[in-house]
Design a protein around this motif. Structure first.
Motif, PDB file in Angstrom:
ATOM      1  N   ASP A 265      32.663  36.230  48.058  1.00  0.00           N
ATOM      2  CA  ASP A 265      32.109  37.688  47.618  1.00  0.00           C
ATOM      3  C   ASP A 265      33.214  38.449  47.305  1.00  0.00           C
ATOM      4  OD1 ASP A 265      29.769  36.584  48.330  1.00  0.00           O
ATOM      5  OD2 ASP A 265      29.325  38.118  49.737  1.00  0.00           O
ATOM      6  N   PHE A 268      34.968  37.230  44.031  1.00  0.00           N
ATOM      7  CA  PHE A 268      34.178  37.442  42.897  1.00  0.00           C
ATOM      8  C   PHE A 268      34.427  38.821  42.533  1.00  0.00           C
ATOM      9  CE2 PHE A 268      30.095  39.620  41.631  1.00  0.00           C
ATOM     10  CZ  PHE A 268      29.965  38.958  40.428  1.00  0.00           C
ATOM     11  N   MET A 269      34.238  39.981  43.561  1.00  0.00           N
ATOM     12  CA  MET A 269      34.641  41.328  43.199  1.00  0.00           C
ATOM     13  C   MET A 269      36.048  41.360  42.546  1.00  0.00           C
ATOM     14  SD  MET A 269      34.107  44.783  45.555  1.00  0.00           S
ATOM     15  CE  MET A 269      35.634  44.698  46.510  1.00  0.00           C
ATOM     16  N   GLU A 272      35.954  40.062  38.984  1.00  0.00           N
ATOM     17  CA  GLU A 272      35.377  40.718  38.086  1.00  0.00           C
ATOM     18  C   GLU A 272      36.006  42.272  38.019  1.00  0.00           C
ATOM     19  OE1 GLU A 272      31.745  40.640  36.986  1.00  0.00           O
ATOM     20  OE2 GLU A 272      32.220  38.601  37.100  1.00  0.00           O
ATOM     21  N   PRO A 300      26.183  34.556  56.048  1.00  0.00           N
ATOM     22  CA  PRO A 300      25.844  35.940  55.597  1.00  0.00           C
ATOM     23  C   PRO A 300      26.178  36.088  53.940  1.00  0.00           C
ATOM     24  CG  PRO A 300      27.347  36.193  57.300  1.00  0.00           C
ATOM     25  CD  PRO A 300      26.910  34.893  57.261  1.00  0.00           C
ATOM     26  N   LYS A 302      26.722  36.194  50.185  1.00  0.00           N
ATOM     27  CA  LYS A 302      25.937  36.946  49.130  1.00  0.00           C
ATOM     28  C   LYS A 302      25.935  36.030  47.728  1.00  0.00           C
ATOM     29  CE  LYS A 302      23.892  40.287  51.254  1.00  0.00           C
ATOM     30  NZ  LYS A 302      22.569  40.684  51.513  1.00  0.00           N
ATOM     31  N   LEU A 303      27.184  35.748  47.369  1.00  0.00           N
ATOM     32  CA  LEU A 303      27.397  34.955  46.051  1.00  0.00           C
ATOM     33  C   LEU A 303      26.908  33.591  45.978  1.00  0.00           C
ATOM     34  CD1 LEU A 303      28.890  35.539  43.158  1.00  0.00           C
ATOM     35  CD2 LEU A 303      30.829  34.220  44.286  1.00  0.00           C
ATOM     36  N   ARG A 305      24.218  32.743  46.991  1.00  0.00           N
ATOM     37  CA  ARG A 305      22.757  32.727  46.819  1.00  0.00           C
ATOM     38  C   ARG A 305      22.619  33.295  45.492  1.00  0.00           C
ATOM     39  NH1 ARG A 305      21.903  31.416  52.402  1.00  0.00           N
ATOM     40  NH2 ARG A 305      23.343  32.968  52.879  1.00  0.00           N
ATOM     41  N   GLY A 306      23.339  34.504  44.991  1.00  0.00           N
ATOM     42  CA  GLY A 306      23.188  35.253  43.805  1.00  0.00           C
ATOM     43  C   GLY A 306      23.851  34.429  42.707  1.00  0.00           C
ATOM     44  N   GLY A 307      24.673  33.693  42.757  1.00  0.00           N
ATOM     45  CA  GLY A 307      25.123  32.808  41.932  1.00  0.00           C
ATOM     46  C   GLY A 307      26.482  33.595  41.257  1.00  0.00           C
ATOM     47  N   THR A 308      27.475  32.884  40.717  1.00  0.00           N
ATOM     48  CA  THR A 308      28.758  33.214  39.886  1.00  0.00           C
ATOM     49  C   THR A 308      28.099  33.906  38.667  1.00  0.00           C
ATOM     50  OG1 THR A 308      29.365  31.224  38.879  1.00  0.00           O
ATOM     51  CG2 THR A 308      30.057  31.894  41.327  1.00  0.00           C
ATOM     52  N   LEU A 309      28.908  34.720  37.968  1.00  0.00           N
ATOM     53  CA  LEU A 309      28.692  34.875  36.656  1.00  0.00           C
ATOM     54  C   LEU A 309      29.520  34.044  35.370  1.00  0.00           C
ATOM     55  CD1 LEU A 309      27.950  38.664  36.977  1.00  0.00           C
ATOM     56  CD2 LEU A 309      26.433  36.949  36.811  1.00  0.00           C
ATOM     57  N   TRP A 312      28.652  33.623  31.876  1.00  0.00           N
ATOM     58  CA  TRP A 312      28.648  34.575  30.806  1.00  0.00           C
ATOM     59  C   TRP A 312      30.029  35.197  30.573  1.00  0.00           C
ATOM     60  CZ3 TRP A 312      24.470  34.176  34.322  1.00  0.00           C
ATOM     61  CH2 TRP A 312      23.151  34.143  33.676  1.00  0.00           C
ATOM     62  N   ARG A 313      30.994  34.912  31.431  1.00  0.00           N
ATOM     63  CA  ARG A 313      32.374  35.780  31.333  1.00  0.00           C
ATOM     64  C   ARG A 313      33.142  35.065  30.407  1.00  0.00           C
ATOM     65  NH1 ARG A 313      30.172  40.394  32.458  1.00  0.00           N
ATOM     66  NH2 ARG A 313      30.286  40.927  34.732  1.00  0.00           N
TER      67      ARG A 313
ATOM     68  N   ASN B 193      30.211  45.571  39.114  1.00  0.00           N
ATOM     69  CA  ASN B 193      31.441  45.713  40.042  1.00  0.00           C
ATOM     70  C   ASN B 193      31.904  47.115  40.033  1.00  0.00           C
ATOM     71  OD1 ASN B 193      33.703  45.888  38.255  1.00  0.00           O
ATOM     72  ND2 ASN B 193      32.495  44.026  37.295  1.00  0.00           N
ATOM     73  N   THR B 220      22.863  41.545  45.203  1.00  0.00           N
ATOM     74  CA  THR B 220      22.854  40.005  44.802  1.00  0.00           C
ATOM     75  C   THR B 220      24.159  39.401  45.151  1.00  0.00           C
ATOM     76  OG1 THR B 220      21.354  40.845  43.145  1.00  0.00           O
ATOM     77  CG2 THR B 220      21.913  38.651  43.155  1.00  0.00           C
ATOM     78  N   ARG B 221      25.213  39.978  44.940  1.00  0.00           N
ATOM     79  CA  ARG B 221      26.558  39.369  44.895  1.00  0.00           C
ATOM     80  C   ARG B 221      27.690  39.764  45.925  1.00  0.00           C
ATOM     81  NH1 ARG B 221      23.976  38.834  39.969  1.00  0.00           N
ATOM     82  NH2 ARG B 221      23.678  36.617  39.451  1.00  0.00           N
ATOM     83  N   THR B 223      28.290  43.053  46.350  1.00  0.00           N
ATOM     84  CA  THR B 223      29.384  44.038  45.951  1.00  0.00           C
ATOM     85  C   THR B 223      28.623  45.516  45.928  1.00  0.00           C
ATOM     86  OG1 THR B 223      28.569  44.041  43.656  1.00  0.00           O
ATOM     87  CG2 THR B 223      30.534  42.665  44.175  1.00  0.00           C
ATOM     88  N   HIS B 254      15.943  34.878  38.312  1.00  0.00           N
ATOM     89  CA  HIS B 254      16.845  33.805  38.996  1.00  0.00           C
ATOM     90  C   HIS B 254      16.442  33.713  40.435  1.00  0.00           C
ATOM     91  CE1 HIS B 254      19.273  36.817  41.603  1.00  0.00           C
ATOM     92  NE2 HIS B 254      18.988  37.612  40.591  1.00  0.00           N
ATOM     93  N   GLY B 256      16.494  33.440  44.507  1.00  0.00           N
ATOM     94  CA  GLY B 256      17.569  34.162  45.386  1.00  0.00           C
ATOM     95  C   GLY B 256      17.896  35.328  45.093  1.00  0.00           C
ATOM     96  N   LYS B 302      23.223  44.926  58.025  1.00  0.00           N
ATOM     97  CA  LYS B 302      24.144  44.680  59.036  1.00  0.00           C
ATOM     98  C   LYS B 302      24.301  45.771  60.454  1.00  0.00           C
ATOM     99  CE  LYS B 302      26.489  41.540  56.655  1.00  0.00           C
ATOM    100  NZ  LYS B 302      26.677  40.410  57.063  1.00  0.00           N
TER     101      LYS B 302
END
Lengths: 314, 314
Positions: A265, A268-269, A272, A300, A302-303, A305-309, A312-313, B193, B220-221, B223, B254, B256, B302
């Motif tokens: 997570d 990812f931040m 991004e 716990p 999140k990414l 479950r949410g999935g990377t981007l 698209w990037r 982000n 979701t991710r 952030t 999507h 999750g 949390k």
């Protein structure tokens, strides 16, 4: 936001922080598989085990076995931790990348509960550790001030006390003409908020402008990612984190201790935001799913479950 | 950090966002109990139900029953949402605090999937909604730009397009000599982000310096809390959130989809930073535990596990 770093170093602690508190026995082969998978994501440093009393932390009784089994990948450091020199001697007998860490706590009560030593005794122990490291040619990787943002026993911790404990470690190094490579400020029990990050990091930076500062954050109360953002805004470029948000501190004195900030997570931040991590996010997400399979319960992150981007990037 | 607000308004959406996607039927009495408990925490606005097609969202088939059963507390607004005027007519037949909202989406594909209307058709519908509200004396509470930070169908969304959609809503109001009370920027599918928050909020503020901006964030991710911090730093003082992190968007395309930003985690961070919320955190944590008992599975909040720090702070 001009202080945002261009690169961050994420120090993966999942195998150690995570597996040491899991109730179910985790087989050595699973630990090794997880460590090897993490080392394939672009992470440069993986904390694998702790060399502590197996009576207190049964989950780490196989520390030596794990350390010997890892197939090493070039460019990755495989580290361990310990609470005393006996643990360090155990680490030195393994193929791990052993480096010293000088540790103290801003809360004396926490220190007593965690290590059985008060502040003065802790400092004396660190002095012996440092002398031992110098004698054996072992580098000191960092200084760590635990409970730098508050403690469940003592409550709030004044900024001045964090600076005083940091000064203890800086001075110890100076006694030998050495500089601390990085000072890690640990939110051991999840008390930090972004203002506290700004205050403590700011006070440490004001006192030692050239000292590299790292953050060790827990997500006990949901603020870890916001605290990391404030750290980034203050120029902090090294963070401890755990894949899938594994972990928690077994000696923190409260029920429901949440895990560390989640590596993927946080990575990812950063990515991004244009801050390079060197990490393959999809590979790291796979590691997070592996961690869940190993511990056998949801984690716990999140990414994962949410999935990377990424699709698209790029 | 000079733009940090002194107070924030947290708009609780847990009963609506949360319960509309839960698979198991949630009995009306539990919904009412949860709404009444939330209204006792100091929250000033609770979104209770959505008046949507029960075929599409079976969990909201009892919207009227919930709305009629709530024992109201003075000083609290009990609201609902809808996608079209038929839904609004249903809301008007209940005791809820009905106010209009002008809605659009920065992603046309998302709009088509969510409402079956493209951007032009959406604007035409909002024009009719506004005319209807004016005719009936119903105030417009806000304008909402959904998928303002990205979309799982179209991908990234240019800042200019968010500003263009916001301009549609601002202009609609201006046609009647009215001002938009607040523009809510929604990270409907968790793409935001902190840099994107700064860019989009900054662009909207530059265009309309006096326009109040709100954020609707999903975690979701991982952030959401960092995005909220950036919002606070940009002076944003109104957030949508859900107790215990309930929710998720059923039409987001999507697997999750994670819940909204967690009300008590966000309120905790604000209070720790000296930003007043007017909320009793311990009472809100009790609501989060109630929400878990009602849905029958763990929720992502949390603070409900880590515990508040009030006993040390006061």
């Amino acid at each position: 936001m001009s202080d945002l770093p261009h690169h961050v170093h994420l120090h993966e602690e999942g195998p150690r922080e995570g597996f040491q508190i899991e109730p179910g026995p985790i087989v050595t082969a699973d630990k090794v598989r997880f460590i090897e998978a993490l080392a394939g994501t672009g992470l440069r440093e993986v904390q694998c085990v702790s060399f502590v009393d197996p009576q207190r932390v049964p989950g780490m009784a196989d520390a030596e076995a794990v350390a010997h089994a890892i197939r090493r990948r070039e460019g990755v450091r495989y580290t361990g931790i310990w609470l005393n020199r006996r643990g360090m001697e155990r680490a030195l007998a393994t193929p791990l990348d052993v480096a010293g860490a000088l540790q103290t706590s801003a809360s004396e009560s926490f220190s007593l509960r965690n290590t059985g030593r008060d502040t003065a005794a802790t400092l004396a122990e660190q002095r012996r550790t440092l002398a031992f490291c110098i004698e054996r040619g072992i580098p000191i990787a960092s200084g760590i001030v635990m409970t730098a943002f508050g403690c469940n026993i003592e409550g709030a911790v004044p900024v001045e006390r964090v600076v005083a404990r940091a000064a203890d470690l800086v001075s110890l190094m100076e006694e030998h003409g050495l500089e601390l490579p990085v000072l890690r400020l640990a939110d051991t029990v999840g008390w930090a908020n972004p203002n506290a990050i700004a205050s403590v990091v700011g006070a440490v930076r004001e006192r030692w402008p050239a000292l590299r500062i790292g953050l060790h954050l827990h997500d006990t109360r949901g603020t870890a990612m916001a605290n990391a953002l404030m750290g980034l805004q203050m120029g902090v470029d090294t963070f401890d984190s755990t894949c899938a948000g594994l972990g928690g501190c077994p000696f923190a004195g409260h029920v429901g201790a949440a895990g560390n900030i989640c590596t993927e997570d946080l990575a990812f931040m950063c990515e991004e935001m244009g801050i390079a991590t060197g990490i393959d996010l999809d590979a790291l997400v796979s590691c997070a799913h592996l961690a869940e399979r190993i511990v056998g319960h949801p984690l716990p992150g999140k990414l994962m479950r949410g999935g990377t981007l990424g699709r698209w990037r790029h």
